[in-house]
Design an enzyme around this catalytic site. Structure first.
Site, mmCIF file in Angstrom:
data_model
loop_
_atom_site.group_PDB
_atom_site.id
_atom_site.type_symbol
_atom_site.label_atom_id
_atom_site.label_comp_id
_atom_site.label_asym_id
_atom_site.label_seq_id
_atom_site.Cartn_x
_atom_site.Cartn_y
_atom_site.Cartn_z
ATOM 1 N N TYR A 152 24.195 11.367 25.321
ATOM 2 C CA TYR A 152 24.033 10.971 26.721
ATOM 3 C C TYR A 152 25.326 10.366 27.251
ATOM 4 O O TYR A 152 25.831 10.756 28.319
ATOM 5 C CB TYR A 152 22.888 9.962 26.848
ATOM 6 C CG TYR A 152 22.906 9.168 28.125
ATOM 7 C CD1 TYR A 152 22.690 9.783 29.353
ATOM 8 C CD2 TYR A 152 23.153 7.789 28.109
ATOM 9 C CE1 TYR A 152 22.709 9.052 30.537
ATOM 10 C CE2 TYR A 152 23.171 7.057 29.283
ATOM 11 C CZ TYR A 152 22.948 7.687 30.489
ATOM 12 O OH TYR A 152 22.974 6.961 31.661
ATOM 13 N N ALA A 153 25.892 9.408 26.517
ATOM 14 C CA ALA A 153 27.133 8.770 26.947
ATOM 15 C C ALA A 153 28.276 9.776 27.031
ATOM 16 O O ALA A 153 29.121 9.711 27.938
ATOM 17 C CB ALA A 153 27.493 7.641 25.994
#
Length: 343
Positions: A152-153
């Site tokens: 996600y990051a």
């Protein structure tokens, strides 16, 4: 003024749309209504917005480029604020393709739509998770961010790079803001405050990761929205020149800004605040660190203050109490049912 906001059925998008409408803006929302969490909450948010003059919406996914382009063309926005994304650290391990589709392809579609429309400012959401394995805190926008800990990051860091390239190639002003653990009324059910409050009211154990050795820079949602609103008017590049500690690019009208409370709060203290607001004790189930997570986040929000004169400052106990009040009101029928049950 006219704004096109993605993610208006979501937590932050809902609050931002309300804020702009209160100021007299015309807002067109765009949301995919995905089932990552309870869709009924998204429907309720959008229904409230639809009841307001000045709001219209398109419900479709970011990956649906034709529908997105038509919606942006009809809305003719002065400003595009891109908040929609596939969120969640753990889910990005289990289903990474969803993050590529929504956060990479979807974000490209939004950038291209904003370019074709000729929007005067494109603002996009990033996350404190891009700081990854950085240990020097509080995090500053000029820190190197190459060690993301979750997929996600990584997609959000990719969005930052994409935004910079877009600003450079097309001379289009782009601002990325990094959020720090946003909480408040109408929050997401997958986030800690919602899960902890629900668990406490239902008398179930709540999972506390890293055995409670976690710290977060909790940011109340209306503080966050106020920061976004002020940044809309701070368009990177001439005539807005760099300020002290600025992340303004030397080759593009592009800037990254932290929006956080500038206060590191221990997770145990956060749970204490929920207990105080609910009047009940939590059953604490201590767990090891979950994959992809980080033990601490802490914002240096000095750049936001220097650019806008504003700094988020809602006290954690005050903000949590407001959420709990909303939670009780939103689930009032459930509470009434429990109250009527015989002992």
């Amino acid at each position: 003024m006219r704004a096109f906001i993605t993610g208006t059925a979501g937590f932050i998008g809902y609050h931002l749309a309300n804020h702009l409408i209160d100021e007299g803006w015309t807002v067109h929302g765009y949301d995919g209504m995905t089932d990552y969490y309870d869709v009924s909450l998204k429907v309720a948010r959008h229904d409230l917005l639809r009841a307001r003059a000045g709001f219209t919406a398109t419900e479709a996914r970011l990956e649906d480029n034709d529908t997105l382009m038509r919606a942006v063309t009809r809305a003719a926005p002065d400003v595009v604020v891109h908040l929609a994304a596939q969120a969640g650290v753990r889910w990005s391990i289990e289903n990474p393709r969803a993050y590529v589709d929504a956060n990479i392809i979807g974000t490209f579609n939004v950038m291209e739509a904003a370019r074709q429309r000729g929007a005067r400012h494109l603002l996009m959401a990033s996350t404190s998770s891009v700081y990854g394995a950085n240990t020097r805190m509080p995090y500053a926008e000029t820190d190197k961010c190459d060690t993301q800990m979750s997929f996600y990051a990584a997609t959000k860091k990719a969005n930052e790079a994409m935004g910079h390239a877009w600003a450079h190639i097309h001379k289009m002003p782009v601002t990325l803001f990094r959020f720090f653990t946003v909480y408040g009324p109408w929050g997401r059910p997958d986030m800690a405050l919602f899960k902890f409050t629900r668990g406490i009211y239902e008398g179930r154990p709540i999972d506390i990761y890293n055995r409670g050795q976690m710290w977060r820079d909790f940011t109340y949602v209306t503080d966050l929205v106020r920061g976004i609103r002020l940044l809309i008017d701070v368009i990177p590049g001439p005539p807005h020149t760099a300020v002290e500690g600025d992340s303004l690019s030397p080759v593009a009208p592009f800037r990254v800004v932290n929006i956080g409370n500038s206060e590191k709060v221990r997770l145990e203290d956060f749970i204490d605040a929920i207990e105080a607001a609910t009047g009940r004790k939590a059953i604490r189930n201590y767990m090891p660190m979950q994959a992809g997570d980080v033990p601490a986040t802490w914002a240096n929000a000095g750049l936001l203050q220097r650019l806008t004169g504003y700094r988020p400052q809602t006290d954690i106990r005050e903000g949590v109490a407001r959420f709990v009040d909303w939670y009780r009101d939103y689930h009032h029928s459930e509470f009434d049912l429990k109250a009527r049950r015989p002992a």
